[in-house]
Scaffold this motif. Structure first.
Motif, PDB file in Angstrom:
ATOM      1  N   THR A  81      10.017  -9.407   9.897  1.00 30.77           N
ATOM      2  CA  THR A  81       9.235  -8.200  10.159  1.00 30.77           C
ATOM      3  C   THR A  81      10.132  -7.153  10.797  1.00 30.77           C
ATOM      4  OG1 THR A  81       8.567  -8.879  12.381  1.00 30.77           O
ATOM      5  CG2 THR A  81       7.093  -9.494  10.559  1.00 30.77           C
ATOM      6  N   ARG A 104       6.502   7.043   7.728  1.00 28.81           N
ATOM      7  CA  ARG A 104       6.924   6.746   6.347  1.00 28.81           C
ATOM      8  C   ARG A 104       8.408   6.384   6.288  1.00 28.81           C
ATOM      9  NH1 ARG A 104       3.483  11.539   3.657  1.00 28.81           N
ATOM     10  NH2 ARG A 104       1.554  10.370   3.353  1.00 28.81           N
ATOM     11  N   LEU A 107       8.667   2.799   7.135  1.00 31.41           N
ATOM     12  CA  LEU A 107       8.182   1.978   6.016  1.00 31.41           C
ATOM     13  C   LEU A 107       9.230   1.923   4.899  1.00 31.41           C
ATOM     14  CD1 LEU A 107       4.438   3.089   5.810  1.00 31.41           C
ATOM     15  CD2 LEU A 107       5.444   1.160   7.045  1.00 31.41           C
ATOM     16  N   GLU A 108       9.831   3.060   4.614  1.00 32.56           N
ATOM     17  CA  GLU A 108      10.888   3.126   3.602  1.00 32.56           C
ATOM     18  C   GLU A 108      12.068   2.232   4.013  1.00 32.56           C
ATOM     19  OE1 GLU A 108      14.063   6.553   2.633  1.00 32.56           O
ATOM     20  OE2 GLU A 108      11.975   7.170   2.349  1.00 32.56           O
ATOM     21  N   MET A 111      11.147  -1.433   3.485  1.00 30.28           N
ATOM     22  CA  MET A 111      11.182  -1.831   2.071  1.00 30.28           C
ATOM     23  C   MET A 111      12.621  -1.940   1.566  1.00 30.28           C
ATOM     24  SD  MET A 111       7.877  -0.026   0.317  1.00 30.28           S
ATOM     25  CE  MET A 111       7.891   1.546   1.144  1.00 30.28           C
ATOM     26  N   SER A 116       9.161  -8.208   5.011  1.00 28.24           N
ATOM     27  CA  SER A 116       7.858  -8.520   4.419  1.00 28.24           C
ATOM     28  C   SER A 116       6.727  -7.737   5.057  1.00 28.24           C
ATOM     29  CB  SER A 116       7.567 -10.021   4.509  1.00 28.24           C
ATOM     30  OG  SER A 116       7.537 -10.440   5.856  1.00 28.24           O
ATOM     31  N   SER A 117       6.911  -7.285   6.309  1.00 33.69           N
ATOM     32  CA  SER A 117       5.848  -6.521   6.958  1.00 33.69           C
ATOM     33  C   SER A 117       6.404  -5.665   8.092  1.00 33.69           C
ATOM     34  CB  SER A 117       4.749  -7.445   7.484  1.00 33.69           C
ATOM     35  OG  SER A 117       5.261  -8.335   8.431  1.00 33.69           O
ATOM     36  N   GLN A 172       1.395  -5.302   5.691  1.00 35.28           N
ATOM     37  CA  GLN A 172       2.048  -6.307   4.853  1.00 35.28           C
ATOM     38  C   GLN A 172       2.660  -5.592   3.651  1.00 35.28           C
ATOM     39  OE1 GLN A 172       1.775  -9.463   6.143  1.00 35.28           O
ATOM     40  NE2 GLN A 172       3.352 -10.094   4.700  1.00 35.28           N
ATOM     41  N   LEU A 173       3.965  -5.697   3.492  1.00 37.00           N
ATOM     42  CA  LEU A 173       4.672  -5.058   2.377  1.00 37.00           C
ATOM     43  C   LEU A 173       4.766  -5.974   1.169  1.00 37.00           C
ATOM     44  CD1 LEU A 173       7.555  -3.415   4.429  1.00 37.00           C
ATOM     45  CD2 LEU A 173       5.507  -2.287   3.530  1.00 37.00           C
ATOM     46  N   ARG A 174       4.979  -7.260   1.438  1.00 39.24           N
ATOM     47  CA  ARG A 174       5.039  -8.259   0.366  1.00 39.24           C
ATOM     48  C   ARG A 174       4.816  -9.627   0.973  1.00 39.24           C
ATOM     49  NH1 ARG A 174      10.031 -10.652   0.678  1.00 39.24           N
ATOM     50  NH2 ARG A 174      11.620  -9.461   1.761  1.00 39.24           N
TER      51      ARG A 174
END
Length: 176
Positions: A81, A104, A107-108, A111, A116-117, A172-174
């Protein structure tokens, strides 16, 4: 009730002023201790805390040559994380999308670095902060009542006159 017990109109009128003064005193004391703690730890050496460790970063929003916002990200390889930290926007520039752009960016970053989060915690009282996190896709995952900020002494008076709720959010991103 104060008047019934004391039969003093003056004491009854002064009690609310005294209680508000105590709340102000302890709120100010706790917040100043917290700021002092922050200024002597991670915010005293941003490079050491946020730029050198792998999976961590720090961004500054600049408008017309002035710093108007900041945000940090700190990776945790154990649970894959990244934690969003220190998000702050100058009060004169709030409501202009700066915090959303900073969020953002984190978040970028998460990713691009295959986290994963993204998690965050906040003591923000204003609903605008909570709405911002939700607009970025974060889900509220819990509240810690009577949260203690770094620098709090946990004295009885401090607990009586200053209480915080600590809200946890997760995006949760993935799946792992």
């Amino acid at each position: 009730m104060c008047f019934v017990v004391t039969k003093s109109f003056l004491l009854t009128c002064c009690l609310p002023i005294f209680l508000m003064g105590m709340r102000y005193y302890f709120s100010r004391k706790v917040i100043l201790h917290y700021l002092d703690c922050a200024l002597h730890t991670d915010m005293s050496d941003i490079e050491q805390y946020y730029m050198k460790p792998p999976g961590s970063c720090f961004w500054v929003a600049v408008l017309d040559g002035n710093v108007v916002g900041i945000v940090a990200a700190r990776g945790n390889e154990e649970d894959n994380t990244v934690e969003l930290l220190r998000m702050s926007v100058d009060s004169n520039y709030r409501g202009k999308g700066i915090a959303k752009a900073l969020g953002r960016k984190v978040l970028e970053f998460a990713m691009l670095n295959n986290y994963s989060s993204v998690v965050l915690g906040t003591t923000a009282v204003k609903m605008a902060a909570h709405k911002l996190y939700e607009s970025l896709g974060f889900k509220h995952v819990g509240v810690i009542e009577h949260y203690a900020l770094p620098g709090m002494t946990h004295s009885l008076l401090e607990r009586m006159f200053f209480q915080l709720r600590y809200h946890r959010y997760r995006l949760q991103l993935r799946e792992e």
